[in-house]
Design a protein around this motif. Structure first.
Motif, PDB file in Angstrom:
ATOM      1  N   PRO A 105      -6.282 -58.862  20.790  1.00  0.00           N
ATOM      2  CA  PRO A 105      -7.712 -59.028  20.456  1.00  0.00           C
ATOM      3  C   PRO A 105      -8.450 -57.708  20.643  1.00  0.00           C
ATOM      4  O   PRO A 105      -9.207 -57.536  21.600  1.00  0.00           O
ATOM      5  CB  PRO A 105      -8.186 -60.091  21.441  1.00  0.00           C
ATOM      6  N   PHE A 106      -8.210 -56.772  19.713  1.00  0.00           N
ATOM      7  CA  PHE A 106      -8.690 -55.406  19.907  1.00  0.00           C
ATOM      8  C   PHE A 106     -10.214 -55.328  19.999  1.00  0.00           C
ATOM      9  O   PHE A 106     -10.765 -54.700  20.900  1.00  0.00           O
ATOM     10  CB  PHE A 106      -8.189 -54.506  18.769  1.00  0.00           C
ATOM     11  N   TRP A 107     -10.899 -55.962  19.063  1.00  0.00           N
ATOM     12  CA  TRP A 107     -12.362 -55.833  19.034  1.00  0.00           C
ATOM     13  C   TRP A 107     -12.997 -56.441  20.264  1.00  0.00           C
ATOM     14  O   TRP A 107     -13.967 -55.925  20.818  1.00  0.00           O
ATOM     15  CB  TRP A 107     -12.934 -56.452  17.760  1.00  0.00           C
ATOM     16  N   PRO A 264      -7.334 -51.106  28.187  1.00  0.00           N
ATOM     17  CA  PRO A 264      -6.016 -50.785  28.750  1.00  0.00           C
ATOM     18  C   PRO A 264      -5.128 -52.018  28.911  1.00  0.00           C
ATOM     19  O   PRO A 264      -3.915 -51.949  28.690  1.00  0.00           O
ATOM     20  CB  PRO A 264      -6.358 -50.170  30.111  1.00  0.00           C
ATOM     21  N   VAL A 265      -5.735 -53.141  29.290  1.00  0.00           N
ATOM     22  CA  VAL A 265      -4.949 -54.375  29.464  1.00  0.00           C
ATOM     23  C   VAL A 265      -4.400 -54.826  28.112  1.00  0.00           C
ATOM     24  O   VAL A 265      -3.236 -55.234  27.997  1.00  0.00           O
ATOM     25  CB  VAL A 265      -5.817 -55.471  30.108  1.00  0.00           C
ATOM     26  N   ALA A 266      -5.236 -54.730  27.088  1.00  0.00           N
ATOM     27  CA  ALA A 266      -4.788 -55.121  25.746  1.00  0.00           C
ATOM     28  C   ALA A 266      -3.675 -54.205  25.254  1.00  0.00           C
ATOM     29  O   ALA A 266      -2.686 -54.668  24.674  1.00  0.00           O
ATOM     30  CB  ALA A 266      -5.968 -55.090  24.783  1.00  0.00           C
ATOM     31  N   LEU A 267      -3.832 -52.908  25.516  1.00  0.00           N
ATOM     32  CA  LEU A 267      -2.829 -51.931  25.084  1.00  0.00           C
ATOM     33  C   LEU A 267      -1.459 -52.257  25.644  1.00  0.00           C
ATOM     34  O   LEU A 267      -0.454 -52.202  24.953  1.00  0.00           O
ATOM     35  CB  LEU A 267      -3.220 -50.545  25.598  1.00  0.00           C
ATOM     36  N   VAL A 285      -2.758 -47.020  20.820  1.00  0.00           N
ATOM     37  CA  VAL A 285      -3.208 -45.938  21.708  1.00  0.00           C
ATOM     38  C   VAL A 285      -4.278 -45.094  21.014  1.00  0.00           C
ATOM     39  O   VAL A 285      -5.333 -44.803  21.589  1.00  0.00           O
ATOM     40  CB  VAL A 285      -2.012 -45.050  22.134  1.00  0.00           C
ATOM     41  N   VAL A 286      -3.999 -44.743  19.765  1.00  0.00           N
ATOM     42  CA  VAL A 286      -4.957 -43.916  19.017  1.00  0.00           C
ATOM     43  C   VAL A 286      -6.290 -44.647  18.876  1.00  0.00           C
ATOM     44  O   VAL A 286      -7.361 -44.106  19.187  1.00  0.00           O
ATOM     45  CB  VAL A 286      -4.391 -43.544  17.634  1.00  0.00           C
ATOM     46  N   LEU A 287      -6.214 -45.915  18.451  1.00  0.00           N
ATOM     47  CA  LEU A 287      -7.444 -46.690  18.255  1.00  0.00           C
ATOM     48  C   LEU A 287      -8.252 -46.778  19.543  1.00  0.00           C
ATOM     49  O   LEU A 287      -9.472 -46.680  19.528  1.00  0.00           O
ATOM     50  CB  LEU A 287      -7.105 -48.110  17.777  1.00  0.00           C
ATOM     51  N   LEU A 292     -13.399 -43.002  23.587  1.00  0.00           N
ATOM     52  CA  LEU A 292     -13.649 -42.073  24.693  1.00  0.00           C
ATOM     53  C   LEU A 292     -13.623 -40.621  24.228  1.00  0.00           C
ATOM     54  O   LEU A 292     -14.340 -39.786  24.772  1.00  0.00           O
ATOM     55  CB  LEU A 292     -12.637 -42.268  25.811  1.00  0.00           C
ATOM     56  N   LEU A 293     -12.798 -40.330  23.214  1.00  0.00           N
ATOM     57  CA  LEU A 293     -12.799 -38.961  22.683  1.00  0.00           C
ATOM     58  C   LEU A 293     -14.147 -38.627  22.063  1.00  0.00           C
ATOM     59  O   LEU A 293     -14.628 -37.501  22.169  1.00  0.00           O
ATOM     60  CB  LEU A 293     -11.678 -38.777  21.655  1.00  0.00           C
TER      61      LEU A 293
END
Lengths: 314, 319
Positions: A105-107, A264-267, A285-287, A292-293
């Motif tokens: 659930p990225f979003w 981080p938990v989702a990753l 990881v990129v997404l 933060l970048l």
């Protein structure tokens, strides 16, 4: 990468500055420009040459390379990696990204991370400014001992309270909610120490006395005098807390679940499958690193200034 | 950093007498406590109480699901101390910490020395060095998990392409520690370099002038002036690296898909062991016992650091 426009911008500024100083333009063409002090003695105002920039370039490249690597892998499909190291980006990034969005659930995680980090940063800044103002500028019984206590607790690892916190959260029925992540981060001893240190120097005692003479009460002194003076330190503290909360893993990993994670938990879930598809994992990881970048590109110089300032004081 | 404080435009100073002056005195006496109380109250709830409660839990037979199943005395501690996995985790934690900390500090000082030159585009270089700091440790772990993959990883690809044998990064204990230490160093070296840079810039420039007059080379200046002046900062960095390093969890946790630290627990750290006992085996009592033991280890190391600090500080060096 986001750093490219930054180079040009900074380089332009530098160039203008050196033109003003009537110095040679562009260090690359003139290997040893503008020597101010003797050359054999290695005076420190001397402009450094190729070697210095080469070394720095290597370090910065080393910093960026793993990130670039993940972009490369993420843009291929999983079969490409087995064949060898991909050196040019492939066209599979969006397909991998789509798989990421299907798998975790990225979003939701992104929203949760923004929520948790923002609330935590705001809370730490508010409470640290209040306590820092009191410790730095107000006289009260026990202030020295209490401040020593605050500094001492900085050495106590917060992770050690994880088990009881988990027991309490599950008894309250808060496991799986963002409240469980936010509450333990509401205050930090570091924040109090940081603001105290800053306000001691940045805010003259006379100023507080002056506004008190003018009839301001303590709260007004804090709100109208101390807080504006504390703004730079508060901004840096907010930035640090934001980054630290965003990248935090151990506690959210324990107290949250797969349906309602932070980033981080989702990753981590991307990898827990039996067959690890690295193209998809690194697309994740990129997404998750992009937000933060972006923050870093906008506010990185403050982060740098904050680290350097904290070091001198600490 | 210089800050200009703008005093607010003084608003109509009304003379206050009687009641209001009593109120003002009350304000002076009480408000400091009011301002520090949110921190102390919240800290008591989320910091101090859990620490003590961990001790309580460690003395009980405490199941993740069933809760408190009765007092068990020091049984959890004796059990944990008799476990090979515990001592394995202690060894791994120290090994990973040492393998990461030593090169990290040396590298950071070196990078700081280079950054200390009179550079063009200073801020750009400083920011470039700091980029890894904003990459989450889990993301770092996943990236390097790929780079150090046994079959398809970039490092092994590189090694085989120049005719060397691939390294078994996941099955060999030392190799796995090196891989994890690399992740730690990737994230923290630049950060620490900036801390050292700040300290270097605080070194009085006339010390270098004197060294130059004595005919010292750049290298000689670095060894005889810069490094001794950096001592307090080195100790500061060592202490923070110790506290963080002994608790390492994120990077080793995602180094493989199972998260237990390898088939033979080659890279299981103490915090990972706490997680395995508490949430894998559902024994919160034993997990708490390990948490307390970790705390004791950290306090011991911190005390040791402090003693060394005092000795070094009394031998000179500023601050």
């Amino acid at each position: 990468m986001t750093s490219v426009p930054m180079v040009e911008q900074t380089a332009g500024k530098r160039a203008a500055e050196s033109a003003r100083r009537r110095r040679d333009r562009g260090g690359a063409q003139a290997p040893r420009p503008a020597r101010v002090r003797g050359r054999k003695t290695g005076g420190f105002n001397r402009r450094p040459g190729f070697v210095t920039y080469g070394l720095l370039g290597a370090v910065v490249l080393g910093s960026a390379l793993p990130i670039l690597w993940s972009v490369l892998v993420a843009s291929h499909d999983s079969t490409a990696i087995v064949k060898g190291v991909p050196l040019i980006p492939g066209g599979n990034f969006f397909a991998n990204a789509a798989t990421v969005l299907d798998t975790i659930p990225f979003w939701k995680a992104l929203g949760n991370s923004i929520l948790v980090s923002t609330v935590t940063a705001a809370s730490v800044v508010i409470f640290s400014s209040l306590a820092g103002f009191a410790f730095a500028k107000l006289r009260f019984r026990g202030s020295k001992a209490l401040l020593v206590f605050v500094v001492a607790t900085m050495a106590v690892p917060t992770q050690l309270g994880v088990i009881p916190l988990f027991i309490v959260m599950s008894k309250l029925g808060w496991t799986g909610t963002m409240g469980a992540v936010i509450i333990p981060g509401l205050v930090t001893a570091f924040g109090v120490f940081w603001m105290t240190q800053y306000l001691q120097d940045a805010l003259p005692d006379e100023l507080i006395e002056a506004v008190r003479m003018d009839g301001a009460n303590m709260w007004q002194a804090f709100w109208h005098v101390a807080l504006p003076a504390a703004r730079p330190a508060a901004a840096m503290l907010a930035l640090f807390t934001f980054v630290a909360t965003w990248t935090n893993f151990f506690w959210p990993f324990i107290v949250l679940n797969a349906q309602n994670p932070t980033l981080p938990v989702a990753l981590q879930q991307l990898q827990s499958a039996r067959f690890v598809d690295y193209s998809v994992v690194l697309a994740g990881v990129v997404l998750s690193t992009i937000p933060l970048l972006i923050v870093f590109a906008v506010a990185g110089r403050h982060l740098v200034a904050g680290i350097m300032q904290g070091a001198v004081k600490g | 950093m210089a800050v200009t404080v703008k005093p607010p435009a003084a608003r109509t100073p009304v003379r206050r007498v009687g009641f209001s002056s009593r109120l003002a005195r009350w304000d002076v006496k009480v408000s400091p406590y009011l301002y520090i109380s949110p921190f102390f109250i919240l800290f008591a709830i989320v910091g101090l109480f859990p620490l003590i409660y961990t001790g309580w839990v460690s003395l009980h037979n405490w199941n993740l699901i069933g809760g408190n199943l009765g007092f068990s005395g020091t049984e959890n501690f004796t059990f944990v101390l008799s476990q090979p996995y515990f001592w394995n985790a202690v060894g791994n934690t120290f090994s990973i910490f040492l393998i990461s900390a030593v090169p990290q500090i040396i590298l950071a000082i070196g990078i700081a020395a280079v950054l200390d030159a009179n550079l063009r585009a200073k801020t750009f270089w400083r920011m470039g060095v700091l980029v890894p700091y904003v990459v989450a440790p889990v993301a770092v772990g996943l990236i390097f998990g790929n780079v150090f993959a046994d079959q398809s990883g970039a490092i092994n690809g590189l090694l085989t392409s120049i005719g060397l044998d691939p390294v078994p990064w996941h099955s060999n204990t030392l190799a796995s520690h090196v891989a994890i230490a690399t992740m730690v160093d990737f994230r923290w070296t630049g950060y620490n370099a900036l801390i050292f840079l700040a300290a270097m810039q605080a070194v009085p420039r006339d010390m270098y002038e004197a060294a130059i007059l004595d005919g010292a080379s750049r290298w000689r200046q670095f060894i005889s002036v810069t490094v001794p002046m950096l001592r307090p900062t080195i100790i500061f960095v060592v202490i923070t690296a110790t506290i963080g390093g002994l608790q390492i969890f994120d990077e080793p946790r995602v180094f493989d898909a199972y998260g237990l630290g390898g088939a033979d627990r080659q890279w299981q750290t103490l915090t990972m062991y706490i997680w395995e006992l508490g949430w894998g085996q559902r024994n919160l009592g034993r997990a708490s016992a390990v948490a307390w033991l970790l705390f004791v280890i950290i306090v011991l190391i911190a005390a040791l650091n402090f003693l060394i600090t005092r000795r070094i500080a009394s031998q000179g060096g500023r601050k």
